[in-house]
Motif scaffolding. Sequence first.
Motif, PDB file in Angstrom:
ATOM      1  N   GLN B 453       1.034  -1.191   0.263  1.00 17.00           N
ATOM      2  CA  GLN B 453      -0.412  -0.184  -0.254  1.00 17.00           C
ATOM      3  C   GLN B 453       1.324   1.294   0.154  1.00 17.00           C
ATOM      4  OE1 GLN B 453      -2.433   0.428   3.242  1.00 17.00           O
ATOM      5  NE2 GLN B 453      -3.744   1.993   2.268  1.00 17.00           N
ATOM      6  N   THR B 454       1.916   1.503   0.691  1.00 20.32           N
ATOM      7  CA  THR B 454       2.882   2.747   0.890  1.00 20.32           C
ATOM      8  C   THR B 454       3.388   2.824  -0.391  1.00 20.32           C
ATOM      9  OG1 THR B 454       2.876   1.545   2.990  1.00 20.32           O
ATOM     10  CG2 THR B 454       4.325   2.993   1.986  1.00 20.32           C
ATOM     11  N   LEU B 455       3.788   1.527  -1.331  1.00 16.91           N
ATOM     12  CA  LEU B 455       4.597   1.615  -2.701  1.00 16.91           C
ATOM     13  C   LEU B 455       3.931   2.385  -3.760  1.00 16.91           C
ATOM     14  CD1 LEU B 455       6.929  -0.310  -3.794  1.00 16.91           C
ATOM     15  CD2 LEU B 455       5.421  -0.198  -5.033  1.00 16.91           C
ATOM     16  N   GLU B 456       2.505   1.483  -3.275  1.00 18.04           N
ATOM     17  CA  GLU B 456       1.423   2.370  -4.726  1.00 18.04           C
ATOM     18  C   GLU B 456       1.203   4.119  -3.856  1.00 18.04           C
ATOM     19  OE1 GLU B 456      -1.421  -1.395  -4.883  1.00 18.04           O
ATOM     20  OE2 GLU B 456       0.596  -2.135  -5.386  1.00 18.04           O
ATOM     21  N   GLY B 457       1.022   3.459  -3.061  1.00 18.56           N
ATOM     22  CA  GLY B 457       0.248   5.505  -2.766  1.00 18.56           C
ATOM     23  C   GLY B 457       1.673   6.618  -3.377  1.00 18.56           C
ATOM     24  N   MET B 458       3.055   5.697  -3.179  1.00 20.11           N
ATOM     25  CA  MET B 458       4.189   6.682  -2.799  1.00 20.11           C
ATOM     26  C   MET B 458       4.087   6.728  -4.443  1.00 20.11           C
ATOM     27  SD  MET B 458       7.634   5.625  -0.874  1.00 20.11           S
ATOM     28  CE  MET B 458       7.297   5.906   0.536  1.00 20.11           C
ATOM     29  N   ALA B 460       2.565   6.599  -6.942  1.00 22.68           N
ATOM     30  CA  ALA B 460       0.877   7.666  -7.507  1.00 22.68           C
ATOM     31  C   ALA B 460       1.026   9.315  -7.352  1.00 22.68           C
ATOM     32  CB  ALA B 460      -0.576   7.641  -6.786  1.00 22.68           C
ATOM     33  N   VAL B 461       2.679   9.594  -6.405  1.00 24.88           N
ATOM     34  CA  VAL B 461       2.218  10.815  -6.326  1.00 24.88           C
ATOM     35  C   VAL B 461       2.532  12.467  -7.930  1.00 24.88           C
ATOM     36  CG1 VAL B 461       3.918  12.897  -4.916  1.00 24.88           C
ATOM     37  CG2 VAL B 461       3.478  10.959  -3.856  1.00 24.88           C
ATOM     38  N   ASN B 462       2.476  12.784  -7.552  1.00 26.22           N
ATOM     39  CA  ASN B 462       2.419  13.219  -9.189  1.00 26.22           C
ATOM     40  C   ASN B 462       4.226  14.004  -8.772  1.00 26.22           C
ATOM     41  OD1 ASN B 462       2.146  14.354 -11.957  1.00 26.22           O
ATOM     42  ND2 ASN B 462       0.562  15.676 -11.599  1.00 26.22           N
ATOM     43  N   VAL B 463       4.910  14.304  -8.698  1.00 22.44           N
ATOM     44  CA  VAL B 463       6.333  14.233  -9.007  1.00 22.44           C
ATOM     45  C   VAL B 463       7.540  12.972  -9.400  1.00 22.44           C
ATOM     46  CG1 VAL B 463       5.615  15.604  -6.759  1.00 22.44           C
ATOM     47  CG2 VAL B 463       6.610  13.912  -5.895  1.00 22.44           C
ATOM     48  N   PRO B 464       8.158  13.732  -9.458  1.00 17.74           N
ATOM     49  CA  PRO B 464       9.515  12.616  -9.840  1.00 17.74           C
ATOM     50  C   PRO B 464       9.897  11.958  -8.734  1.00 17.74           C
ATOM     51  CG  PRO B 464      10.549  15.338 -10.354  1.00 17.74           C
ATOM     52  CD  PRO B 464       8.653  14.618 -10.004  1.00 17.74           C
ATOM     53  N   LEU B 465       9.674  10.572  -8.980  1.00 16.98           N
ATOM     54  CA  LEU B 465      10.330   9.912  -7.046  1.00 16.98           C
ATOM     55  C   LEU B 465      10.557   8.725  -7.952  1.00 16.98           C
ATOM     56  CD1 LEU B 465       8.657   8.252  -5.565  1.00 16.98           C
ATOM     57  CD2 LEU B 465       7.416  10.035  -4.649  1.00 16.98           C
ATOM     58  N   GLN B 466      12.103   8.076  -7.604  1.00 20.53           N
ATOM     59  CA  GLN B 466      12.344   6.939  -7.408  1.00 20.53           C
ATOM     60  C   GLN B 466      12.240   5.935  -5.970  1.00 20.53           C
ATOM     61  OE1 GLN B 466      15.730   6.790 -10.448  1.00 20.53           O
ATOM     62  NE2 GLN B 466      17.215   7.794  -8.141  1.00 20.53           N
ATOM     63  N   ILE B 467      12.625   4.235  -6.090  1.00 19.44           N
ATOM     64  CA  ILE B 467      12.162   3.777  -4.843  1.00 19.44           C
ATOM     65  C   ILE B 467      12.690   2.502  -5.284  1.00 19.44           C
ATOM     66  CG2 ILE B 467      10.933   2.580  -3.723  1.00 19.44           C
ATOM     67  CD1 ILE B 467       8.410   4.183  -4.389  1.00 19.44           C
ATOM     68  N   THR B 555      -2.480   9.552   2.524  1.00 20.63           N
ATOM     69  CA  THR B 555      -2.474  11.195   2.194  1.00 20.63           C
ATOM     70  C   THR B 555      -0.873  11.611   2.564  1.00 20.63           C
ATOM     71  OG1 THR B 555      -3.597  10.558   3.907  1.00 20.63           O
ATOM     72  CG2 THR B 555      -4.723  10.771   1.595  1.00 20.63           C
ATOM     73  N   ALA B 556      -0.663  11.405   3.646  1.00 17.53           N
ATOM     74  CA  ALA B 556      -0.060  12.058   4.554  1.00 17.53           C
ATOM     75  C   ALA B 556       1.970  11.842   3.930  1.00 17.53           C
ATOM     76  CB  ALA B 556       0.621  11.706   5.915  1.00 17.53           C
ATOM     77  N   GLN B 557       1.781  10.387   3.849  1.00 15.46           N
ATOM     78  CA  GLN B 557       3.203  10.121   2.875  1.00 15.46           C
ATOM     79  C   GLN B 557       3.032  10.714   1.167  1.00 15.46           C
ATOM     80  OE1 GLN B 557       2.274   5.975   2.946  1.00 15.46           O
ATOM     81  NE2 GLN B 557       2.802   5.931   5.037  1.00 15.46           N
ATOM     82  N   GLN B 558       1.678  11.366   0.393  1.00 14.38           N
ATOM     83  CA  GLN B 558       2.408  11.686  -0.066  1.00 14.38           C
ATOM     84  C   GLN B 558       2.515  13.288  -0.225  1.00 14.38           C
ATOM     85  OE1 GLN B 558      -1.559  10.216  -1.624  1.00 14.38           O
ATOM     86  NE2 GLN B 558      -1.054   8.857  -3.119  1.00 14.38           N
ATOM     87  N   GLU B 559       1.697  13.478   0.603  1.00 18.21           N
ATOM     88  CA  GLU B 559       1.741  15.339   0.984  1.00 18.21           C
ATOM     89  C   GLU B 559       3.663  15.375   1.032  1.00 18.21           C
ATOM     90  OE1 GLU B 559      -0.506  16.352   3.801  1.00 18.21           O
ATOM     91  OE2 GLU B 559      -2.610  16.131   2.924  1.00 18.21           O
ATOM     92  N   LEU B 560       3.914  14.979   2.066  1.00 14.55           N
ATOM     93  CA  LEU B 560       5.699  14.640   2.283  1.00 14.55           C
ATOM     94  C   LEU B 560       6.453  14.766   1.126  1.00 14.55           C
ATOM     95  CD1 LEU B 560       7.198  15.085   4.364  1.00 14.55           C
ATOM     96  CD2 LEU B 560       7.788  12.397   4.948  1.00 14.55           C
ATOM     97  N   LEU B 561       6.252  13.992   0.093  1.00 14.27           N
ATOM     98  CA  LEU B 561       6.961  13.283  -0.688  1.00 14.27           C
ATOM     99  C   LEU B 561       6.454  14.892  -1.824  1.00 14.27           C
ATOM    100  CD1 LEU B 561       6.452   9.664  -1.115  1.00 14.27           C
ATOM    101  CD2 LEU B 561       8.171  10.717  -0.192  1.00 14.27           C
ATOM    102  N   ALA B 562       5.834  15.032  -1.998  1.00  9.20           N
ATOM    103  CA  ALA B 562       5.847  16.588  -2.272  1.00  9.20           C
ATOM    104  C   ALA B 562       6.098  17.550  -2.584  1.00  9.20           C
ATOM    105  CB  ALA B 562       4.093  16.399  -3.095  1.00  9.20           C
TER     106      ALA B 562
END
Lengths: 140, 601
Positions: B453-458, B460-467, B555-562
Amino acid sequence: MSERVKLIFLYVLWLLALAIVALSAANALQTVKDFQQENTATKAGDVNTIRPWMTIHVISHVYHVPEDYLNNSLHIVMQSSDRAHGATLYQLASRQHMSLDRFVETVKQVIRAYRKEHISSSLSSPPPLFAVLLSGETKE
Amino acid sequence: MNSFFITALQQYGYPALWVIVCIAAAGAPVSGNLLLYAAGAFAAFDEFNIYVLFFVGFSAAVAGDGLAYWLGRKFGAPLLAWLARKQRWRFISFAALERSRTYFRRRAAWAIFISRFFIVVLGGPINWLAGAERYPYRRFLIWDASGQFLGALIPLGVGYIFATSWSEAESILGAFSSFALAFLATLIISIALVRRMRAHKRSAVIKARVLLAQTEVQSELAAQQPAESDDTSAPAKIARPTILILISHSGGGHLNLAQALKEMLGSAYDVLIMDPQSPFIERSYTLLSRRFMPFLTWQFTLTDNKIAAWLLQNCLAFVDRQHVSQLIEEVQPRLIITTHALVSYAAARANEQLRQRVPLVFQFTDLGRLHMSWFVEKHADAYLAPTREIFAQAARQGIARECLYLTGRPVRGQFSRDLAASRAETLSNLGLDPACLTIFLQGGAKGSAGVAQTLEGMLAVNVPLQIILAAGDNAELAGRYANLERVSVLPFTAELAPFMAAADVIAGKAGASFITEAFMLEKPFLATSLIAGQETPSLRFIEQHELGWVCLQTTAQQELLAKLASNSELLAEKVSSIRAYKAWNVEANQAIQPLIERLLS
């Protein structure tokens, strides 16, 4: 001592303990049987169940013989040191300078004599101790 | 002899009974019990009062026991001390004697109670021994009086009921008592035999495991030897002190910590890491953490109090103590360290049984708060606290200040190296872009991270990031994300540090070990999941020391990563506080080696 020797020692000890358990179980069963026999015999008034620890008071109760009859027959005189219910057969034998076995046997004879008398319903007074011993009634 | 006492009873009544029973209880070779049977029988014919007899018999026995106790205390204790000094126990070793004395001190209450009415023949010696061992008199009196209540009641009652046949009834009780005693002895011998046979088998397994671990240590040592030596013959083995680290394979953090200690101490000592518990524990833990996570949480919460922790530790010690003892006997360590609470108490109990006690060290593992099971044993030689919070908690729980050390949390060597230079190369090798925000996401070897769930959430964030996804031995997880763009799946590897160092943020379950490795690599930690209860205090620890962020919701993770993707300053700020904490931890770690040296000396 090596581990193997310890194991063998423990195994032998275990066998020994098992043997002791078997023996003590057999002994326990035997004591139960003895108790049953003894209890039945006592209730039936068998004089062979008389024990040296008994007092004349106890014998009178258990074998249904009047205490006075026993005292007179056995020539027992209460002493100042005696408690209310008298002395044990140990003490009485010692006072009369008799061996304990012989004294117990005498008591048995007195009881048998009392029973015989009351079955034939004749004598009013009990025979003296030595008369009992010499009368040849020592065997039933 | 019996006729003499019965005659005395008849002649002198209650005073005679009191004196004889008292002397018998004091240890004289006289059967006070037999006299009580007889007295009970006389009472049946109204020659005595049964209630007065009971009072006389009970008080006489308690007085006699007290007399023997005080004689033992007065003369026995100095005698034992003198014999110990002279070591004149020719028929029995001094160590065996000490063990039996310790055993007596533990079981004295039952021994006193039982010997009053069941194994009456042992009554006298036990009274004397209790006095010689300075067993508290008040406790002695309580158990003695309780036992003597039955000790007077049974013979008097039997004598009274079976008046004319009391001696035969006494024989029955005696015979059954002997039978019970023989049966008990057989049972004890049977248990000892079974245990010894099992221990014999287990010993072979332990020997093999220890040999394997020792071979590993020797190989590591040989690999560290300088290559300049021309001597091709086998190197002479230098006897080095052995340190045994006890772990449990339930959770990876404990093993990581043990490995960190091994690396730290390995240059001077032979360090063996062993798990004394059954493999069943590890299998159960893996199954529970993957399928029944709430069970672990409940177990943790329900046992996190003094009473439940004490019960838990005693149950585990009952199961594990023999095993730990054998392990210690086999390894013959000079020092024992334990990094897991659930083997700590068993280790302490096993250590107690040894001929020569070994210094015992508890290395606490958690960062924010410890489970109460760590504090059941309070007599270890040293307690190593990884953080100030744990240090304060241990002090509050009654750990002696002189045994408590603030030593930081050690990490394996790979996490202490400077790996910044290899970042770009590592990412390129993984097929990732060195210029892009990189998240290292821990899959959790035991599968407890809930990572999907965490990975898929990350993603889904509309910013350039890789895992970088560390899947460990979880093949299902690795297979699921193997072909995903922007994700590089990392299978199990012992050298994880370069990959963590290549990332900008370390994310995953808030395990103490993982958080420590992150701050030692100067990377901010993003806590995305946790084992509730056990790891909850770690969240506060992260926030308090500004080591990262806690975002348990997607959602909190997505906001932070953004935010992180758009503002690199945020990362830089976090790194400066992390460096400060790392510096403190590194400095605190310096205290470990001198402390171990001191304990070994």
